[in-house]
Each structure stands twice: as C-alpha cells, then as structure tokens.
Motif scaffolding. Structure first.
Motif, mmCIF file in Angstrom:
data_model
loop_
_atom_site.group_PDB
_atom_site.id
_atom_site.type_symbol
_atom_site.label_atom_id
_atom_site.label_comp_id
_atom_site.label_asym_id
_atom_site.label_seq_id
_atom_site.Cartn_x
_atom_site.Cartn_y
_atom_site.Cartn_z
ATOM 1 N N HIS A 50 0.828 -1.207 0.000
ATOM 2 C CA HIS A 50 0.000 0.000 0.000
ATOM 3 C C HIS A 50 0.863 1.257 0.000
ATOM 4 C CE1 HIS A 50 -3.581 -2.309 1.979
ATOM 5 N NE2 HIS A 50 -3.556 -2.456 0.670
ATOM 6 N N PHE A 51 1.857 1.280 0.899
ATOM 7 C CA PHE A 51 2.716 2.455 1.013
ATOM 8 C C PHE A 51 3.427 2.748 -0.310
ATOM 9 C CE2 PHE A 51 6.508 4.860 1.808
ATOM 10 C CZ PHE A 51 6.146 5.769 2.786
ATOM 11 N N LEU A 52 4.087 1.739 -0.853
ATOM 12 C CA LEU A 52 4.859 1.951 -2.077
ATOM 13 C C LEU A 52 3.971 2.242 -3.279
ATOM 14 C CD1 LEU A 52 7.593 -0.815 -1.627
ATOM 15 C CD2 LEU A 52 7.798 1.638 -1.214
ATOM 16 N N GLY A 53 2.828 1.563 -3.357
ATOM 17 C CA GLY A 53 1.922 1.798 -4.477
ATOM 18 C C GLY A 53 1.339 3.190 -4.464
ATOM 19 N N VAL A 54 0.835 3.611 -3.299
ATOM 20 C CA VAL A 54 0.225 4.943 -3.193
ATOM 21 C C VAL A 54 1.260 6.036 -3.398
ATOM 22 C CG1 VAL A 54 -0.936 6.553 -1.623
ATOM 23 C CG2 VAL A 54 -1.705 4.179 -1.753
ATOM 24 N N CYS A 55 2.425 5.897 -2.742
ATOM 25 C CA CYS A 55 3.457 6.937 -2.857
ATOM 26 C C CYS A 55 4.044 7.017 -4.269
ATOM 27 C CB CYS A 55 4.574 6.696 -1.834
ATOM 28 S SG CYS A 55 4.061 7.017 -0.133
ATOM 29 N N SER A 56 4.285 5.863 -4.887
ATOM 30 C CA SER A 56 4.833 5.870 -6.256
ATOM 31 C C SER A 56 3.826 6.483 -7.230
ATOM 32 C CB SER A 56 5.176 4.445 -6.694
ATOM 33 O OG SER A 56 6.167 3.889 -5.880
ATOM 34 N N GLY A 57 2.577 6.040 -7.129
ATOM 35 C CA GLY A 57 1.545 6.580 -8.017
ATOM 36 C C GLY A 57 1.335 8.059 -7.807
ATOM 37 N N TRP A 58 1.321 8.464 -6.534
ATOM 38 C CA TRP A 58 1.133 9.890 -6.237
ATOM 39 C C TRP A 58 2.286 10.712 -6.811
ATOM 40 C CZ3 TRP A 58 3.323 14.117 -3.965
ATOM 41 C CH2 TRP A 58 2.481 15.176 -3.625
ATOM 42 N N LEU A 59 3.499 10.243 -6.611
ATOM 43 C CA LEU A 59 4.676 10.992 -7.078
ATOM 44 C C LEU A 59 4.665 11.139 -8.597
ATOM 45 C CD1 LEU A 59 7.364 12.372 -6.439
ATOM 46 C CD2 LEU A 59 8.466 10.119 -6.514
ATOM 47 N N ILE A 60 4.389 10.061 -9.305
ATOM 48 C CA ILE A 60 4.344 10.127 -10.781
ATOM 49 C C ILE A 60 3.251 11.079 -11.243
ATOM 50 C CG2 ILE A 60 3.852 8.806 -12.876
ATOM 51 C CD1 ILE A 60 5.122 6.374 -11.462
ATOM 52 N N GLY A 61 2.030 10.872 -10.721
ATOM 53 C CA GLY A 61 0.908 11.695 -11.150
ATOM 54 C C GLY A 61 1.096 13.155 -10.798
ATOM 55 N N HIS A 62 1.567 13.422 -9.593
ATOM 56 C CA HIS A 62 1.748 14.802 -9.142
ATOM 57 C C HIS A 62 2.829 15.511 -9.963
ATOM 58 C CE1 HIS A 62 1.252 17.973 -6.123
ATOM 59 N NE2 HIS A 62 2.578 18.124 -6.145
ATOM 60 N N THR A 63 3.896 14.791 -10.262
ATOM 61 C CA THR A 63 4.989 15.387 -11.033
ATOM 62 C C THR A 63 4.551 15.712 -12.463
ATOM 63 O OG1 THR A 63 6.613 14.154 -9.731
ATOM 64 C CG2 THR A 63 7.363 15.047 -11.832
ATOM 65 N N LEU A 64 3.824 14.774 -13.085
ATOM 66 C CA LEU A 64 3.438 14.948 -14.490
ATOM 67 C C LEU A 64 2.324 15.970 -14.689
ATOM 68 C CD1 LEU A 64 3.535 11.275 -15.826
ATOM 69 C CD2 LEU A 64 5.096 13.142 -16.399
ATOM 70 N N GLY A 91 -5.494 10.186 -6.859
ATOM 71 C CA GLY A 91 -5.265 10.452 -8.278
ATOM 72 C C GLY A 91 -5.175 9.221 -9.154
ATOM 73 N N GLY A 92 -5.640 8.074 -8.651
ATOM 74 C CA GLY A 92 -5.595 6.849 -9.449
ATOM 75 C C GLY A 92 -4.412 5.970 -9.118
ATOM 76 N N GLU A 93 -3.784 6.195 -7.967
ATOM 77 C CA GLU A 93 -2.629 5.387 -7.573
ATOM 78 C C GLU A 93 -3.033 3.921 -7.400
ATOM 79 O OE1 GLU A 93 -2.448 9.453 -6.724
ATOM 80 O OE2 GLU A 93 -3.519 8.104 -5.374
ATOM 81 N N LYS A 94 -2.133 3.038 -7.769
ATOM 82 C CA LYS A 94 -2.406 1.607 -7.688
ATOM 83 C C LYS A 94 -2.086 1.094 -6.290
ATOM 84 C CE LYS A 94 -1.581 -2.640 -10.320
ATOM 85 N NZ LYS A 94 -0.836 -3.236 -11.447
ATOM 86 N N PHE A 95 -2.997 0.328 -5.701
ATOM 87 C CA PHE A 95 -2.741 -0.273 -4.388
ATOM 88 C C PHE A 95 -3.139 -1.738 -4.438
ATOM 89 C CE2 PHE A 95 -6.708 2.191 -4.393
ATOM 90 C CZ PHE A 95 -7.659 1.214 -4.194
ATOM 91 N N GLY A 96 -2.151 -2.603 -4.330
ATOM 92 C CA GLY A 96 -2.436 -4.035 -4.347
ATOM 93 C C GLY A 96 -3.157 -4.474 -5.614
ATOM 94 N N LYS A 97 -3.888 -5.598 -5.506
ATOM 95 C CA LYS A 97 -4.686 -6.109 -6.614
ATOM 96 C C LYS A 97 -6.036 -5.416 -6.589
ATOM 97 C CE LYS A 97 -2.566 -10.707 -6.626
ATOM 98 N NZ LYS A 97 -2.816 -12.159 -6.428
ATOM 99 N N GLY A 98 -6.339 -4.678 -7.644
ATOM 100 C CA GLY A 98 -7.546 -3.860 -7.641
ATOM 101 C C GLY A 98 -8.578 -4.256 -8.677
ATOM 102 N N ILE A 99 -9.829 -3.935 -8.366
ATOM 103 C CA ILE A 99 -10.945 -4.032 -9.303
ATOM 104 C C ILE A 99 -11.406 -2.604 -9.575
ATOM 105 C CG2 ILE A 99 -13.328 -4.806 -9.637
ATOM 106 C CD1 ILE A 99 -11.341 -7.081 -9.681
ATOM 107 N N TYR A 100 -11.502 -2.219 -10.844
ATOM 108 C CA TYR A 100 -11.810 -0.845 -11.228
ATOM 109 C C TYR A 100 -13.158 -0.824 -11.945
ATOM 110 C CZ TYR A 100 -6.888 -0.576 -10.169
ATOM 111 O OH TYR A 100 -5.682 -0.676 -9.529
#
Length: 458
Positions: free
Chosen positions: A110-124, A174-183
């Motif tokens: 959860h930590f790595l998925g949310v933080c990685s997704g947030w960082l990419i999305g926020h930067t772009l 912002g759409g960050e990936k956390f674990g195995k998700g259903i969208y």
C-alpha cells in the motif's frame, strides 16, 4: 507492481531545485521497490527507507512552495492543498497501517503503491503545470465543506452496508495503484444533460472479506457470481450517494464498465475530478472518485438541478440530518422482522411496501435473480414471492433458494393471481409456507402475514 521507478526526462519541469529533489524521491522509492524482503534486515531497511523518503518529501514540499510563491503562481493555493493532504493525511495513514501490522506485505505494498503513483501523477500534472508544461487535474476540486460532507457520508455508508470502520488515506486520490484492484465505472445522465461519472476501486481482498463473506465464499478468489453481486452492491452504494447529493430520480445509468488498471488510468487522464477519496477499511483499500462538471459550474452561478443538492452553506446540516435519520432507521429496523417481496410489477411492490412497511422491514426485488442477490446480501425472515414471473418464475426461484444450504430454511409464501384449482394445486405441490391471492383485500393479506409471524413466535 514493478520493482523499479525509472526517472525520465518528461518528469523535468525546468526548475533545478525541484527537479533535483524529484530525482531523489524517485531514487528512494525505486530502491524500496527493488528490496522488498520479509526478514528482519529487510524490515529495518524498509523502515529507514520510508523515513528517508518522508524527510525528503517534506523538504521538497517546502522548497516547491517557496518557489511557487516567488513567481506568484496562480494555482499556488490548490497545489499547497494537495501537499497538505499528502503530508498531513496520506503519509500518516500509511505509516499508521505499517506500524499496526508490523510492516506486513500488504501494508508495504500500500505504502509503495500509493506513494509511487502519487509521485508520478503529481509530477506529471501539478508540478509541470507550475512552469506551463502541463495542466493541473485538481483545478475543479470542490471546496472543503463539500469534500467533508462526501467524506463523512461515505464513511457512514461503509459502516452501514459492510460494518467497516474505515479511515481516510487521501482526499485527493489520483488513481494510484494499491495491491490487486478491481476498477469499476458507472456513468449516469439526466434529461438536462447533467452527468455523474463515478469510479469505484476495490482491493480484491476487500471484496472477498465483505460481499464474499456475506455470500459464504470459501476462498479469496473472485468468482463470476461474486463479481455480479459486487456490481449490484456497488450500484446500491452509488445510488445512496446520489440520493443524498443529487435528485437521483432524474438520473439514469447509461453505462457501466469493469476496467483494467491501464484503462482506468487512461480514462482519468485529462479529467478534472470533483471528488476523489481513498479509504483504508481495515479489510482492504477502497477509492471513490467522481467527475460531476455541473457542480463546479454551480459555483460560478449556474444552478444545480435536484431537490437535495448539498452546497457549502448546508453541507454539514444535510449530512447531520442523514446520520440522525439513519440511526433512527437502524434502531427501528433492528426491532422489525425482514420481509422480501418479489414481483415484476412495480405497482404490486409499492402496494405491499405501503401495506407492510409500518410493521416490517420491507425490501423489494423485481426478478428471481435480483431476489437471490437480495437474500445473499441481507437474509430476510420471510419471502413473499410472485408465482407468475417472466424469465425465472416463482417455482424456479424457490428451487434456487432451497438448493442453497444456508437459505433452504427461509420461509416462502407465494403470491399468485390465479384462483383456479389447477393453479393452486401446482403452488401447493411445491410445499411453500403458504400462498396468498393478489385479489384478496389488503387487510386480509396483512392479517395473514401477521398471523404467520405470530405462529412462528409461538
């Protein structure tokens, strides 16, 4: 999740102090992703790496805010609001989960998925927007009062429907990936052309631990039956939200989709979200995102259609009213026997609800399949079942109920419009708990139902 977070030239915004710190944050997360191990040394390295990431994130936010203020950046307040949400809510919530679970694999993911997704999305998006190289996706985020109303309502709804005591991880998901998700996507439209586009994101284990548990699923694997139950449960969940925040009678569901993560990301690209919340339910992560353009338009003077629209001046009062009403309804419902009425006629369902609703907790279903779903999600004390339904008639529904061990003892009383001897004999041959003729006076039907429960209590 991959095991690398690779810096690319497109992440550069052209401001040295910001680009330098971005590269550092990417590097820290990339090392954490590449070194996820469960031994004590791996746990210690993870703890130190997360601490290091947090320190650099706080330093970066401070430096970036100084730079935005120095150039009088028009989007400064919104950008700082996103920083505040991440540093004051998202990071503390993720750290709390890590500590409570002793750095479990799920919590680290959860930590790595949310933080990685947030960082990419926020930067772009947000960071590139500072220098005009990108566009902010949060320019239309609704005011805090409305965000607070939606947040409280969903927290209460998660508690009501699933007995989950959830907490907020992010108010700017912002759409960050956390674990195995259903969208899952739902699109609603009114005659006025107003739209709601809603995205519900479920961690797989959350579905297994809630809807799956209610259905008696024996494993954490998601089956077709379970996913269909999830779809209908999600629609009920969304319907409750729309009832509170809009006049749901004006809206019709136009489309629903189950999406891959890539499709989900693609759909969010370039969209301006009005609500986007991420929750830790204790059983898995859940996100709710909504694109509702006309709500933003209303803030500039255009009226919102619908009777119960929540605005900044009445948001807290409306949510408070819901919470009070909900508590009263729960108290009343807990004292009542539950009856499920199944009939393909809306008039019959409405009449039965009016006839029995004062003394019983009445649910309705318009088909055999919806009846089975209702029984799975909220077991009734009695089923009043129309015998002559199209597609799946009463005898088939009764057979399905009796074929399930957990439901086989639910009493079923048939409703029938046939009075001829042959039809009645067919009904009785199925050995229901009884049968009622639809042509009988309402007071007689009510008396028979009351008599059934009195007899059962004796």
């Amino acid at each position: 999740m991959g095991n690398q977070l690779v810096w690319q030239d497109r992440f550069n915004i052209g401001v040295e102090i910001i680009d330098k710190e971005h590269k550092k944050l990417f590097s820290i997360l990339s090392k954490l992703l590449a070194n996820q191990t469960q031994d004590e040394r791996g746990k210690w390295a993870c703890q130190e790496g997360i601490k290091y990431f947090k320190e650099h994130a706080m330093k970066h936010f401070a430096e970036e805010e100084v730079y935005m203020a120095s150039i009088s950046y028009a989007g400064f307040e919104t950008h700082r609001r996103l920083h505040d949400n991440f540093r004051k809510k998202t990071l503390p919530a993720l750290e709390k989960e890590l500590n409570q679970t002793d750095y479990s694999p799920e919590a680290i993911s959860h930590f790595l998925g949310v933080c990685s997704g947030w960082l990419i999305g926020h930067t772009l998006t947000e960071d590139r927007a500072i220098t005009g190289k990108g566009t902010s996706k949060w320019g239309n985020l609704l005011p805090e009062e409305e965000q607070s109303a939606m947040r409280k309502f969903i927290l209460q709804l998660l508690k009501d429907m699933f007995q989950l005591k959830a907490r907020v991880v992010s108010e700017c998901y912002g759409g960050e990936k956390f674990g195995k998700g259903i969208y899952y996507r739902l699109s609603y439209k009114a005659d006025t052309q107003e739209k709601w586009e809603i995205y519900l994101v479920f961690e797989e284990r959350l579905l297994a631990n809630t809807v799956g548990r209610l259905m008696g699923a024996k494993s954490d694997e998601l089956s077709v039956t379970l996913m269909n139950a999830v779809r209908y449960t999600a629609q009920q969940f969304t319907g409750r939200i729309m009832e509170q925040f809009m006049d749901s009678d004006e809206y019709e569901m136009k489309e629903e989709n189950l999406l891959s993560y890539e499709q989900f990301q693609k759909r969010l690209e370039g969209q301006k979200l009005q609500f986007s919340l991420l929750f830790d339910t204790g059983e898995g992560y859940f996100a709710f995102s909504a694109i509702v353009p006309h709500l933003v338009e209303s803030e500039t003077g255009m009226p919102v259609k619908g009777g119960n629209a929540i605005k900044s001046e009445n948001a807290m009062a409306e949510v408070g009213k819901y919470l009070n009403n909900n508590e009263q309804q729960k108290e009343l419902s807990s004292q009542k026997q539950k009856i499920l009425v199944v009939d393909d006629s809306g008039l019959i369902l409405q009449a039965m609800k009016e006839l029995l609703g004062k003394d019983y907790d009445v649910a309705t279903a318009t088909s055999g399949m919806s009846a089975i779903r209702c029984i799975m999600l909220d077991r009734p004390d009695l089923v009043l079942l129309d015998y002559e339904m199209p597609v799946c008639d009463g005898s088939q529904v009764l057979e399905m109920i009796r074929s399930e061990k957990d439901f086989a003892d639910i009493p079923v009383i048939f409703l029938t419009g046939r009075t001829d001897r042959e039809s009645v004999q067919k009904v009785l041959a199925l050995k229901p708990a009884g049968y009622l003729l639809k042509a009988q006076p309402p007071e007689f039907i009510k008396k028979e139902v009351d008599g059934y429960f009195k007899k059962k209590l004796r």
